[in-house]
Design an enzyme around this catalytic site. Structure first.
Site, PDB file in Angstrom:
ATOM      1  N   SER A  33       3.253   3.726   1.116  1.00 41.12           N
ATOM      2  CA  SER A  33       2.133   4.298   1.862  1.00 41.12           C
ATOM      3  C   SER A  33       0.857   4.079   1.053  1.00 41.12           C
ATOM      4  CB  SER A  33       2.350   5.785   2.106  1.00 41.12           C
ATOM      5  OG  SER A  33       2.130   6.484   0.888  1.00 41.12           O
ATOM      6  N   LYS A  34      -0.235   4.548   1.617  1.00 38.78           N
ATOM      7  CA  LYS A  34      -1.531   4.360   0.965  1.00 38.78           C
ATOM      8  C   LYS A  34      -1.560   4.858  -0.481  1.00 38.78           C
ATOM      9  CE  LYS A  34      -4.818   4.153   4.757  1.00 38.78           C
ATOM     10  NZ  LYS A  34      -4.745   5.012   5.912  1.00 38.78           N
ATOM     11  N   ARG A  35      -0.747   5.873  -0.736  1.00 36.13           N
ATOM     12  CA  ARG A  35      -0.712   6.411  -2.099  1.00 36.13           C
ATOM     13  C   ARG A  35      -0.340   5.341  -3.125  1.00 36.13           C
ATOM     14  NH1 ARG A  35       3.389   9.466  -3.083  1.00 36.13           N
ATOM     15  NH2 ARG A  35       4.432   8.870  -1.155  1.00 36.13           N
ATOM     16  N   HIS A  36       0.396   4.326  -2.666  1.00 32.53           N
ATOM     17  CA  HIS A  36       0.853   3.291  -3.591  1.00 32.53           C
ATOM     18  C   HIS A  36      -0.152   2.163  -3.760  1.00 32.53           C
ATOM     19  CE1 HIS A  36       4.666   5.144  -2.133  1.00 32.53           C
ATOM     20  NE2 HIS A  36       4.849   5.200  -3.431  1.00 32.53           N
ATOM     21  N   GLY A  37      -1.286   2.272  -3.090  1.00 29.31           N
ATOM     22  CA  GLY A  37      -2.278   1.194  -3.203  1.00 29.31           C
ATOM     23  C   GLY A  37      -2.619   0.652  -1.836  1.00 29.31           C
TER      24      GLY A  37
END
Ligand code: GLU
Length: 466
Positions: free
Chosen positions: A238-242
């Site tokens: 998800s966005k948390r990973h980049g």
């Protein structure tokens, strides 16, 4: 044999994300490897969330990755009539019916089933009511009984009990719009899709879709459900990973070939081979190589794949790319100059953004060069400046700034003074680039040219001394 037809049907979420790009790539490769055709279809039935810009963003991502399609992009929003024809047919043949239950009623049915320890389901109460069309009425599909079994291209034989998996699900909403499972089956059948490779988040939709194929009398395609992509923390990517959008990776200076190579390895393999050309992939890609275990998105790995592709690329192919990233820095140069610069960075750059940033000093006006404080402190102390002044005078006598001529002159100077080359090289390097690192000094001087090199050394010599 029937022609292989695959498809990529993204819901337009505003960009082509990593997971979608991998799905698109697998389907594209499967089609190309089997001399088949590839369909692009935009699943925009949710009109509120879909805009032409979103479709364009997906098209841009596909183009960047070099995934061309033979048919489409179709828009589901253009195909409502076809879905309605199929819904009518299902009603006529007794496979579907109108339902006027309110959502509160349906919630209560689910609650009741739950309280009885059963799977929460619609209780089929409208099946026998023989309702006709009416304001706000949905159309439901009659869940079949028996076993739903298929040989998944990725997971192998799967069987599920229809009654366990499916209740009388809605195929048309009260507002008249078709539901995903109906539209996708109608489209895939209408477009002659033979193989469907998609994320395993769609596994639970398969019984619904297979039931619809059977009820509509369409030939069943083959299905393959690939595991999700995880981040390094084993959570769904998800966005948390980049960055999620593939075009973000374009902006970060990744090459599309590297991205394709990296993405294909997230769930597909051929022995231990890591690097594949596009031609090789088209030749080798098969369902057998699709793994059933999840894969992890790892930016460090992607970066090293990118560095490899930069190293191996031809200078001509990187010249226009470097120009594109230099533009972001408000710098430009003619192709001949860029062709001299590119090879200096191919062995070391991990992204094209890095290459552009690191080579920027070549193209800046001499006055634009900013000297890094740390580099000046370390490498332009008074003694080093004296040396720099001597080297400057020496280099002024070198007629042509070729690598060979520069090497000869500087080598002789170092020997005569019994100095290590680094003692001379670092002050010169800082003077001409503003920094303490650069490609080899001779190449750097040669590509920068005599006038700029001497001028920059003069500027460095004029820096205030503290
Ligand atoms: N629009 C669906 C999605 O983006 C397509 C799923 C499918 O491949 O059937 O998830």
């Amino acid at each position: 044999m029937t022609k292989v037809v695959t498809r990529f049907p993204p819901s337009p979420t505003g960009y082509l994300h990593i997971g979608g790009a991998r799905t698109a790539l697998f389907n594209w490769l499967f089609a190309r490897a089997h001399d088949g055709e590839f369909v692009l279809r935009i699943e925009d039935t949710d009109q509120a969330r879909s805009t032409p810009e979103m479709t364009q963003a997906i098209v841009d991502g596909m183009n960047w990755l070099g995934l061309d399609w033979d048919h489409g992009p179709y828009l589901q929003s253009d195909r409502t009539e076809l879905y309605n024809q199929h819904i009518e047919k299902l009603i006529e043949t007794g496979h579907a019916y109108y339902c006027d239950c309110t959502s509160e009623q349906v919630d209560a049915m689910r609650e009741k089933a739950r309280a009885e320890g059963k799977k929460p389901k619609y209780d089929e109460s409208c099946r026998s009511k023989n309702l006709g069309p009416g304001e706000g009425r949905v159309v439901r599909f009659k869940a079949p009984e028996g076993l739903c079994a298929w040989k998944d291209l990725v997971k192998g034989p799967i069987s599920m009990d229809y009654q366990e998996m499916v209740d009388d699900f809605i195929i048309r909403r009260g507002n008249g719009s078709p539901m995903y499972n109906l539209a996708v089956v109608v489209d895939d059948a209408d477009m002659g899709v033979t193989h469907i490779i998609r994320g395993e988040d769609h596994l639970s939709n398969n019984p619904k879709q297979m039931a619809l194929y059977n009820a509509l009398g369409y030939p069943m395609p083959e299905f393959g459900h690939v595991p999700m992509i995880f981040g390094s923390d084993k959570k769904k990517l998800s966005k948390r990973h980049g960055a999620m959008s593939v075009m973000e990776y374009e902006k970060m200076g990744f090459l599309p070939e590297a991205m394709v190579n990296y993405l294909v390895r997230l769930g597909w393999g051929h022995g231990d081979q890591e690097v594949f050309s596009r031609e090789e992939l088209v030749e080798l890609f098969n369902a057998k190589g699709l793994n059933s275990s999840p894969s992890m998105f790892d930016l460090t790995k992607l970066t090293s794949v990118n560095a490899h592709y930069i190293k191996e690329a031809s200078v001509e192919s990187l010249v226009p790319l470097l120009a594109r990233y230099l533009k972001d820095l408000d710098l430009e140069a003619d192709d001949a100059k860029l062709a001299e610069i590119v090879p200096l960075y191919q062995p070391r750059a991990t992204t094209m953004v890095e290459m552009a940033e690191q080579c920027a000093f070549f193209l800046m006006d001499d006055e634009q060069i900013e000297f890094e404080e740390k580099a000046v402190k370390k490498n332009l102390k008074p003694a080093a400046r004296e040396l720099l002044a001597e080297v400057r005078a020496l280099l002024a006598t070198v007629d042509e700034f070729t690598e060979a001529a520069l090497e000869e002159a500087l080598h002789a100077f170092a020997e005569e003074r019994e100095l290590k080359f680094g003692k001379i090289a670092q002050p010169v390097r800082v003077a001409i680039t503003g920094r303490s690192f650069s490609p080899g000094l001779y190449e750097t001087l040669a590509v920068l040219g005599k006038d700029k090199s001497l001028n920059r050394m003069d500027r460095a010599l004029a820096l205030p001394q503290d």
